[in-house]
Design a protein around this motif. Sequence first.
Motif, PDB file in Angstrom:
ATOM      1  N   UNK A   8       0.855  -1.199   0.000  1.00 51.81           N
ATOM      2  CA  UNK A   8       0.000   0.000   0.000  1.00 51.81           C
ATOM      3  C   UNK A   8       0.883   1.238   0.000  1.00 51.81           C
ATOM      4  N   UNK A   9       0.556   2.161  -0.900  1.00 50.30           N
ATOM      5  CA  UNK A   9       1.280   3.429  -0.992  1.00 50.30           C
ATOM      6  C   UNK A   9       0.477   4.491  -0.253  1.00 50.30           C
ATOM      7  N   UNK A  10       1.141   5.207   0.669  1.00 47.09           N
ATOM      8  CA  UNK A  10       0.466   6.254   1.457  1.00 47.09           C
ATOM      9  C   UNK A  10       1.090   7.594   1.118  1.00 47.09           C
ATOM     10  N   UNK A  11       0.230   8.576   0.729  1.00 44.48           N
ATOM     11  CA  UNK A  11       0.701   9.910   0.349  1.00 44.48           C
ATOM     12  C   UNK A  11       0.358  10.930   1.437  1.00 44.48           C
ATOM     13  N   UNK A  20       5.178   4.208  13.418  1.00 42.78           N
ATOM     14  CA  UNK A  20       4.220   3.606  14.348  1.00 42.78           C
ATOM     15  C   UNK A  20       2.816   4.179  14.149  1.00 42.78           C
ATOM     16  N   UNK A  21       2.737   5.468  13.776  1.00 41.27           N
ATOM     17  CA  UNK A  21       1.422   6.076  13.520  1.00 41.27           C
ATOM     18  C   UNK A  21       0.748   5.417  12.324  1.00 41.27           C
ATOM     19  N   UNK A  22       1.526   5.136  11.274  1.00 39.47           N
ATOM     20  CA  UNK A  22       0.969   4.499  10.079  1.00 39.47           C
ATOM     21  C   UNK A  22       0.547   3.066  10.384  1.00 39.47           C
ATOM     22  N   UNK A  23       1.334   2.388  11.208  1.00 40.83           N
ATOM     23  CA  UNK A  23       0.988   1.018  11.577  1.00 40.83           C
ATOM     24  C   UNK A  23      -0.364   0.957  12.269  1.00 40.83           C
ATOM     25  N   UNK A  24      -0.674   1.967  13.088  1.00 35.37           N
ATOM     26  CA  UNK A  24      -1.945   1.973  13.805  1.00 35.37           C
ATOM     27  C   UNK A  24      -3.137   2.039  12.856  1.00 35.37           C
ATOM     28  N   UNK A  25      -2.945   2.633  11.660  1.00 34.11           N
ATOM     29  CA  UNK A  25      -4.029   2.685  10.685  1.00 34.11           C
ATOM     30  C   UNK A  25      -4.328   1.309  10.107  1.00 34.11           C
ATOM     31  N   UNK A  45      -5.926  -8.958   3.437  1.00 32.79           N
ATOM     32  CA  UNK A  45      -5.823  -7.884   4.436  1.00 32.79           C
ATOM     33  C   UNK A  45      -5.671  -6.526   3.769  1.00 32.79           C
ATOM     34  N   UNK A  46      -4.883  -6.477   2.725  1.00 35.64           N
ATOM     35  CA  UNK A  46      -4.637  -5.222   2.009  1.00 35.64           C
ATOM     36  C   UNK A  46      -5.925  -4.699   1.364  1.00 35.64           C
ATOM     37  N   UNK A  47      -6.675  -5.595   0.711  1.00 35.32           N
ATOM     38  CA  UNK A  47      -7.938  -5.194   0.070  1.00 35.32           C
ATOM     39  C   UNK A  47      -8.934  -4.714   1.122  1.00 35.32           C
ATOM     40  N   UNK A  48      -9.024  -5.413   2.237  1.00 33.20           N
ATOM     41  CA  UNK A  48      -9.948  -5.004   3.313  1.00 33.20           C
ATOM     42  C   UNK A  48      -9.624  -3.615   3.818  1.00 33.20           C
ATOM     43  N   UNK A  49      -8.336  -3.321   3.989  1.00 26.06           N
ATOM     44  CA  UNK A  49      -7.919  -2.012   4.491  1.00 26.06           C
ATOM     45  C   UNK A  49      -8.324  -0.910   3.524  1.00 26.06           C
ATOM     46  N   UNK A  50      -8.044  -1.085   2.230  1.00 29.08           N
ATOM     47  CA  UNK A  50      -8.361  -0.015   1.283  1.00 29.08           C
ATOM     48  C   UNK A  50      -9.854   0.122   1.030  1.00 29.08           C
ATOM     49  N   UNK A  51     -10.596  -0.982   1.139  1.00 23.65           N
ATOM     50  CA  UNK A  51     -12.049  -0.865   1.039  1.00 23.65           C
ATOM     51  C   UNK A  51     -12.597  -0.028   2.189  1.00 23.65           C
ATOM     52  N   UNK A  52     -12.058  -0.259   3.376  1.00 18.32           N
ATOM     53  CA  UNK A  52     -12.512   0.510   4.535  1.00 18.32           C
ATOM     54  C   UNK A  52     -12.162   1.990   4.391  1.00 18.32           C
ATOM     55  N   UNK A  53     -10.906   2.275   3.996  1.00 16.48           N
ATOM     56  CA  UNK A  53     -10.481   3.673   3.910  1.00 16.48           C
ATOM     57  C   UNK A  53     -10.978   4.374   2.638  1.00 16.48           C
ATOM     58  N   UNK A  54     -11.724   3.662   1.789  1.00 13.46           N
ATOM     59  CA  UNK A  54     -12.385   4.344   0.674  1.00 13.46           C
ATOM     60  C   UNK A  54     -13.637   5.074   1.154  1.00 13.46           C
ATOM     61  N   UNK A  55     -14.133   4.693   2.340  1.00 13.33           N
ATOM     62  CA  UNK A  55     -15.326   5.347   2.907  1.00 13.33           C
ATOM     63  C   UNK A  55     -15.003   6.164   4.147  1.00 13.33           C
ATOM     64  N   UNK A  59      -6.659   9.662   8.944  1.00  9.92           N
ATOM     65  CA  UNK A  59      -5.995  10.864   9.454  1.00  9.92           C
ATOM     66  C   UNK A  59      -4.986  10.460  10.516  1.00  9.92           C
ATOM     67  N   UNK A  60      -3.785  11.044  10.439  1.00  8.93           N
ATOM     68  CA  UNK A  60      -2.724  10.763  11.404  1.00  8.93           C
ATOM     69  C   UNK A  60      -2.208  12.084  11.956  1.00  8.93           C
ATOM     70  N   UNK A  61      -2.274  12.235  13.284  1.00 12.39           N
ATOM     71  CA  UNK A  61      -1.813  13.475  13.944  1.00 12.39           C
ATOM     72  C   UNK A  61      -2.417  14.716  13.305  1.00 12.39           C
ATOM     73  N   UNK A  62      -3.717  14.627  12.962  1.00 13.73           N
ATOM     74  CA  UNK A  62      -4.437  15.764  12.397  1.00 13.73           C
ATOM     75  C   UNK A  62      -4.219  15.972  10.913  1.00 13.73           C
ATOM     76  N   UNK A  63      -3.410  15.141  10.267  1.00 11.89           N
ATOM     77  CA  UNK A  63      -3.129  15.287   8.838  1.00 11.89           C
ATOM     78  C   UNK A  63      -3.843  14.176   8.063  1.00 11.89           C
ATOM     79  N   UNK A  64      -4.618  14.550   7.039  1.00  8.45           N
ATOM     80  CA  UNK A  64      -5.252  13.558   6.179  1.00  8.45           C
ATOM     81  C   UNK A  64      -4.192  12.881   5.305  1.00  8.45           C
ATOM     82  N   UNK A  65      -4.205  11.560   5.266  1.00  9.06           N
ATOM     83  CA  UNK A  65      -3.305  10.824   4.381  1.00  9.06           C
ATOM     84  C   UNK A  65      -4.145  10.042   3.380  1.00  9.06           C
TER      85      UNK A  65
END
Length: 429
Positions: A8-11, A20-25, A45-55, A59-65
């Motif tokens: 998974x690529x995170x921008x 550690x913050x990214x791991x918590x997501x 697991x990867x597909x489940x994560x992106x399906x969830x974060x499509x809706x 956000x990590x430390x107040x920043x949208x990723x």
Amino acid sequence: MAEPSKVIHIRNVGHEIAEADLLQLLQPFGNVSKIALLQMQDLHNSVSALQYYSTVQPSVRGRNVYMQFSSHQELTTDQNSHGRNSDQESEPNRILLVTIHHMMYPITVEVLHQVFKAYGYVEKIVTFQKSAGFQALIQYQSLQEAMDAFGALHGRNIYDGCCQLDIQYSNLSELQVHYNNDRSRDFTNPSLPTEQRPRASQQGYPDPGGLYAFQQPGASYAQMGRAAMITAAFGGTLPPGVTGTNERCTLIVSNLNTDKINEDKLFNLFSLYGNIVRIKILRNKPDHALVEMADGFQAELAVHYLKKLEVNYSKYPNITSAPDAHDYTTSSLNRFNSNVIKNYRHCCAPTKMIHISALPQEITEDVILNHVSEHGSVVNTKLFEVNGKRQALIQFESEEEATEALVSKHATSLEGNTIRISFSQMQSI
């Protein structure tokens, strides 16, 4: 969206965001096997994560990723190096290699155990000095425990602003521990020898005078860990004259004012320097009292800071439980049951200024003055707020008046609140 991938690529990841913050997501969806680009352990697991974060907007430390599948189906060592030497990367392992950066305070096996045991059963720890700095190998009972510790602790500090943990997976299969001491320990085999020999100071930070007396052969592991914590609280060095080696816990206080003193007042004063076990005013010498502290270091602090009182070490190792000995072992008013480092940091000799906290939100200066002014002449006052909590500074004409106000009014009720009083190190308001 690209073809589904375990990677998974995170921008939009800012400098303030740690791995550690990214791991918590992503850990709720399954184990993360590699970091930077994040690789889940399997495709589902990867597909489940992106399906969830499509809706749900992550956000990590107040920043949208923002997340998407990577064009990579697998992360190679080079793609996952994130600043480490690629030849040192390895697959997840129950043994972690930990490097301590910015090590201003000493780190012992006990300190590391306190930090890492929150994530599982730590079997073995070995510490050593390399060109990369001070390092430790930490072996967990299971792979998952090691991965949980990696995710939670990598990039974090043991103490505020220093002793940063840089964690990698080791490629070792089993740690060999020959001695149980402050450099290595096998928690599964407490009968190992301690290798009785003097220890040279760890490199990389100044040796704060007196600290290593805690770490001579025979010192307990609890003492070693506490030594590092206490020294950190005092800014790297213990107060002048405080050795940290005293083992006597019971003190005798002389020349007390028998008209004013009682056990609770003595508790309010001595509890500034540590937890109190028992206090006993001597029947045959009512101007004398015995005070038993929780440990020898706290007793030493009390002797050090209460120099103007007649405080000495007693010949008795402890105070026997008896009807005339007040027992404070279970008292919620013992100050060092929580915020231990903060309490050590605020230790000082009696001053003319007292600091009052745990005040009601709507309190006024007049109400506070009515509560404490019977104990002396108040020179100045200041009512203020810290993190939304009301606090006050009260300056008396003398240290004796401020001390009397503290011992008489600490832990008393003021408009329904049990207030806390300590000495302030400020000279004026």
